[in-house]
Design a protein around this motif. Structure first.
Motif, PDB file in Angstrom:
ATOM      1  N   LEU A   1       0.817  -1.211   0.000  1.00  0.00           N
ATOM      2  CA  LEU A   1       0.000   0.000   0.000  1.00  0.00           C
ATOM      3  C   LEU A   1       0.852   1.264   0.000  1.00  0.00           C
ATOM      4  CD1 LEU A   1      -2.680  -1.062   2.654  1.00  0.00           C
ATOM      5  CD2 LEU A   1      -2.728  -1.394   0.175  1.00  0.00           C
ATOM      6  N   ALA A   2       1.953   1.254   0.756  1.00  0.00           N
ATOM      7  CA  ALA A   2       2.775   2.460   0.865  1.00  0.00           C
ATOM      8  C   ALA A   2       4.207   2.079   1.198  1.00  0.00           C
ATOM      9  CB  ALA A   2       2.213   3.398   1.932  1.00  0.00           C
ATOM     10  N   ILE A   3       5.135   2.950   0.809  1.00  0.00           N
ATOM     11  CA  ILE A   3       6.546   2.816   1.166  1.00  0.00           C
ATOM     12  C   ILE A   3       6.988   4.133   1.779  1.00  0.00           C
ATOM     13  CG2 ILE A   3       8.895   2.469   0.325  1.00  0.00           C
ATOM     14  CD1 ILE A   3       7.825   0.748  -1.882  1.00  0.00           C
ATOM     15  N   ASN A   4       7.514   4.048   2.989  1.00  0.00           N
ATOM     16  CA  ASN A   4       7.924   5.250   3.733  1.00  0.00           C
ATOM     17  C   ASN A   4       6.777   6.256   3.818  1.00  0.00           C
ATOM     18  OD1 ASN A   4      10.470   4.100   4.005  1.00  0.00           O
ATOM     19  ND2 ASN A   4      11.277   5.142   2.194  1.00  0.00           N
ATOM     20  N   LYS A   5       5.571   5.729   4.052  1.00  0.00           N
ATOM     21  CA  LYS A   5       4.345   6.516   4.242  1.00  0.00           C
ATOM     22  C   LYS A   5       3.831   7.161   2.955  1.00  0.00           C
ATOM     23  CE  LYS A   5       4.863   5.509   8.563  1.00  0.00           C
ATOM     24  NZ  LYS A   5       4.077   4.391   9.142  1.00  0.00           N
ATOM     25  N   LYS A   6       4.437   6.847   1.810  1.00  0.00           N
ATOM     26  CA  LYS A   6       3.958   7.368   0.532  1.00  0.00           C
ATOM     27  C   LYS A   6       3.236   6.258  -0.218  1.00  0.00           C
ATOM     28  CE  LYS A   6       7.529  10.920  -0.036  1.00  0.00           C
ATOM     29  NZ  LYS A   6       8.589  11.457  -0.930  1.00  0.00           N
ATOM     30  N   LEU A   7       2.050   6.570  -0.732  1.00  0.00           N
ATOM     31  CA  LEU A   7       1.233   5.568  -1.398  1.00  0.00           C
ATOM     32  C   LEU A   7       1.931   5.012  -2.637  1.00  0.00           C
ATOM     33  CD1 LEU A   7      -2.270   7.283  -1.151  1.00  0.00           C
ATOM     34  CD2 LEU A   7      -1.326   5.499   0.318  1.00  0.00           C
ATOM     35  N   VAL A   8       1.685   3.734  -2.901  1.00  0.00           N
ATOM     36  CA  VAL A   8       2.311   3.036  -4.023  1.00  0.00           C
ATOM     37  C   VAL A   8       1.224   2.407  -4.885  1.00  0.00           C
ATOM     38  CG1 VAL A   8       3.736   1.070  -4.669  1.00  0.00           C
ATOM     39  CG2 VAL A   8       4.458   2.555  -2.807  1.00  0.00           C
ATOM     40  N   THR A   9       1.253   2.711  -6.191  1.00  0.00           N
ATOM     41  CA  THR A   9       0.284   2.101  -7.107  1.00  0.00           C
ATOM     42  C   THR A   9       0.929   1.558  -8.379  1.00  0.00           C
ATOM     43  OG1 THR A   9      -0.171   4.248  -8.144  1.00  0.00           O
ATOM     44  CG2 THR A   9      -1.602   3.582  -6.309  1.00  0.00           C
ATOM     45  N   CYS A  10       2.247   1.769  -8.560  1.00  0.00           N
ATOM     46  CA  CYS A  10       2.910   1.289  -9.775  1.00  0.00           C
ATOM     47  C   CYS A  10       4.377   1.002  -9.471  1.00  0.00           C
ATOM     48  CB  CYS A  10       2.784   2.309 -10.913  1.00  0.00           C
ATOM     49  SG  CYS A  10       3.566   3.898 -10.562  1.00  0.00           S
ATOM     50  N   PHE A  11       5.046   0.345 -10.417  1.00  0.00           N
ATOM     51  CA  PHE A  11       6.448  -0.019 -10.223  1.00  0.00           C
ATOM     52  C   PHE A  11       7.340   1.214 -10.096  1.00  0.00           C
ATOM     53  CE2 PHE A  11       4.821  -3.851 -12.483  1.00  0.00           C
ATOM     54  CZ  PHE A  11       5.060  -4.758 -11.468  1.00  0.00           C
ATOM     55  N   ARG A  12       6.970   2.287 -10.782  1.00  0.00           N
ATOM     56  CA  ARG A  12       7.783   3.496 -10.720  1.00  0.00           C
ATOM     57  C   ARG A  12       7.848   4.042  -9.299  1.00  0.00           C
ATOM     58  NH1 ARG A  12      12.173   5.681 -12.805  1.00  0.00           N
ATOM     59  NH2 ARG A  12      12.279   7.880 -12.237  1.00  0.00           N
ATOM     60  N   ASP A  13       6.765   3.910  -8.550  1.00  0.00           N
ATOM     61  CA  ASP A  13       6.763   4.375  -7.161  1.00  0.00           C
ATOM     62  C   ASP A  13       7.806   3.617  -6.332  1.00  0.00           C
ATOM     63  OD1 ASP A  13       4.722   6.144  -7.731  1.00  0.00           O
ATOM     64  OD2 ASP A  13       3.139   4.767  -7.089  1.00  0.00           O
TER      65      ASP A  13
END
Length: 233
Positions: free
Chosen positions: A48-60
């Motif tokens: 769902l998130a990495i380092n509190k930042k939302l993740v929706t794609c590989f680029r994230d």
């Protein structure tokens, strides 16, 4: 995976807002064997998130990993928020640096091609606990390895009762074996099943040699380790 198929979580609306067109999250399919994430992430986990930042794609994920290079924190870990069986979990997961160059060294012993397991093998999620540095990648027809069943998809973990956790240890053990001697090999297959076999070393037709990649010249160099007509190098 489509967000509508996921059990409702507190960040559901935020994920939809971040990527309203694709409406997806990334799901863990598996972990490289021997990686730092192997014992932390499970198949089916949704990131769902990495380092509190939302993740929706590989680029994230790529952006989060690249930030590690500029971070003062040198432990190389990412703070992951995942959804596992309907529950949000916080995990601190280490990262691994891989150069992507593939195999840099291979040894031909008794007609079997031995090397470190390449990424496609590690991606299957299994490495022997006894040691995983001597992987049989292939074998040559008519060789002792062929005749005695030392086929691909297995690791050599012992030779004559001596552990061979890596290629250097394997070379040290096999250099002491002479032409015509019988060798007892213990191996572990990719399916996890152990096996013991005996083969007869033939240094006349199947000498032991090594290939190494030289990064400075971008060339492969071949060196004979032991043959019938030469001393041990």
């Amino acid at each position: 995976m489509d967000l509508d198929m996921i059990m409702t979580s507190r960040c559901h609306l935020a994920l939809v807002k971040k990527d309203p067109l694709r409406r997806q999250v990334l799901q863990v399919k598996g972990c490289f064997a021997g990686s730092k994430a192997e014992n932390l992430l499970e198949q089916g986990d949704m990131i769902l998130a990495i380092n509190k930042k939302l993740v929706t794609c590989f680029r994230d994920i790529e952006d989060a990993c690249q930030l590690l290079d500029h971070s003062s924190n040198d432990d190389g870990k990412l703070d992951l928020t995942i959804l596992r069986r309907g529950n949000e979990i916080e995990l601190l997961v280490g990262t691994d640096v891989r150069d992507g160059n593939g195999a840099k060294r291979a040894i031909n012993w008794c007609g079997g091609i031995l090397q470190e397991p390449y990424p496609a093998v590690r991606a299957l999620g299994f490495l022997p606990e006894e040691g995983h540095g001597v992987y049989v990648a292939r074998w040559c027809h008519g060789s002792p390895a062929h005749r005695h069943g030392l086929f691909a998809l297995q690791w050599i973990v012992e030779v004559n009762g001596k552990p061979t956790p890596n290629l250097d240890a394997f070379v040290d053990v096999t250099k002491a074996i002479e032409h015509g001697e019988f060798v007892r090999v213990r191996s572990v297959h990719l399916n996890g099943k152990p096996r013991v076999l005996t083969l007869k070393q033939d240094l006349h037709y199947w000498p032991t040699w090594e290939l190494r990649f030289d990064p400075e010249t971008a060339m492969w160099r071949r060196k004979v380790i032991k043959s019938l007509d030469s001393s041990v190098l």
